[in-house]
Design an enzyme around this catalytic site. Sequence first.
Site, PDB file in Angstrom:
ATOM      1  N   HIS A 104       6.253  -1.929  11.862  1.00 58.41           N
ATOM      2  CA  HIS A 104       5.177  -1.030  12.309  1.00 58.41           C
ATOM      3  C   HIS A 104       3.820  -1.719  12.182  1.00 58.41           C
ATOM      4  O   HIS A 104       2.997  -1.660  13.110  1.00 58.41           O
ATOM      5  CB  HIS A 104       5.201   0.250  11.477  1.00 58.41           C
ATOM      6  CG  HIS A 104       4.028   1.150  11.731  1.00 58.41           C
ATOM      7  ND1 HIS A 104       4.032   2.120  12.715  1.00 58.41           N
ATOM      8  CD2 HIS A 104       2.805   1.220  11.138  1.00 58.41           C
ATOM      9  CE1 HIS A 104       2.876   2.747  12.715  1.00 58.41           C
ATOM     10  NE2 HIS A 104       2.113   2.224  11.765  1.00 58.41           N
ATOM     11  N   GLU A 105       3.579  -2.361  11.042  1.00 57.40           N
ATOM     12  CA  GLU A 105       2.306  -3.060  10.860  1.00 57.40           C
ATOM     13  C   GLU A 105       2.175  -4.222  11.833  1.00 57.40           C
ATOM     14  O   GLU A 105       1.086  -4.493  12.361  1.00 57.40           O
ATOM     15  CB  GLU A 105       2.169  -3.538   9.415  1.00 57.40           C
ATOM     16  CG  GLU A 105       2.176  -2.428   8.377  1.00 57.40           C
ATOM     17  CD  GLU A 105       1.151  -1.331   8.660  1.00 57.40           C
ATOM     18  OE1 GLU A 105       0.101  -1.628   9.269  1.00 57.40           O
ATOM     19  OE2 GLU A 105       1.406  -0.171   8.288  1.00 57.40           O
ATOM     20  N   HIS A 108       0.854  -3.053  15.076  1.00 57.42           N
ATOM     21  CA  HIS A 108      -0.609  -2.960  15.202  1.00 57.42           C
ATOM     22  C   HIS A 108      -1.202  -4.304  15.631  1.00 57.42           C
ATOM     23  O   HIS A 108      -2.130  -4.355  16.446  1.00 57.42           O
ATOM     24  CB  HIS A 108      -1.224  -2.522  13.880  1.00 57.42           C
ATOM     25  CG  HIS A 108      -1.059  -1.064  13.581  1.00 57.42           C
ATOM     26  ND1 HIS A 108      -1.402  -0.080  14.491  1.00 57.42           N
ATOM     27  CD2 HIS A 108      -0.601  -0.417  12.476  1.00 57.42           C
ATOM     28  CE1 HIS A 108      -1.153   1.109  13.958  1.00 57.42           C
ATOM     29  NE2 HIS A 108      -0.661   0.929  12.741  1.00 57.42           N
TER      30      HIS A 108
END
Length: 233
Positions: A104-105, A108
């Site tokens: 998920h990070e 980004h």
Amino acid sequence: MFGYYYGFDWTYLVLVVPCIILALWAQHNVNSTFTKYSAVYSRRGITGAQAASIVLRRNGITNVRIEEIPGKLTDHYEPGANVIRLSNSVYHSTSVASIGVACHEAGHAVQYAKGYSPIRVRAAIIPLTRAGSALSLPLLLLGIILNSQNLAIFGIALFGLSTLFQLITLPVEINASRRALAAIQDAGILYDDEYPMARKTLTAAALTYVAALAVSLAQLLRLIILFGGRRDD
């Protein structure tokens, strides 16, 4: 004042309290979900840091560092430093939950690299949001003291910047999770029976942003009800 009856503020009870309860439940849910799937280790033995690196490489990103930081669920991507910071419980772990969070990070970082507009808008309004949060309450109080509707409305507008930030944040976070889950499937980071566990972890995390938006909207509506109808003398 409208909204108060015999000294009782019904707006807080009706509007804000249910959203706070939702936020508390969402936070408990993400913690319990992460804990549950942190105990399920991927059979491929890929760590969170390695999973994030895979996502970056698959998107042609080579200039983003991955670092370890203390804490639990303190994971984040810092665009200014071009670094993904993963918590102790994610960086070295091979659990399906840790892999989901790490990817998920990385999602980004991919958003910035691909020019995803909402995340750049969110980054651009952060200084305004901070200023609005600091000034909104003083201006509201000053508006009450001076009986000035203009000051009260200005204070409400500044608080509204925080709501706007939450509104933009929600699709940004959902999109990062979608990118993460797509990469997990495409790269075969997890087996098919492990993938739903990572998805549930990220879904639980997304609900915390839904709750944060609900709280902010409720507080904004409450301020409008309480102070938006005041009139200058």
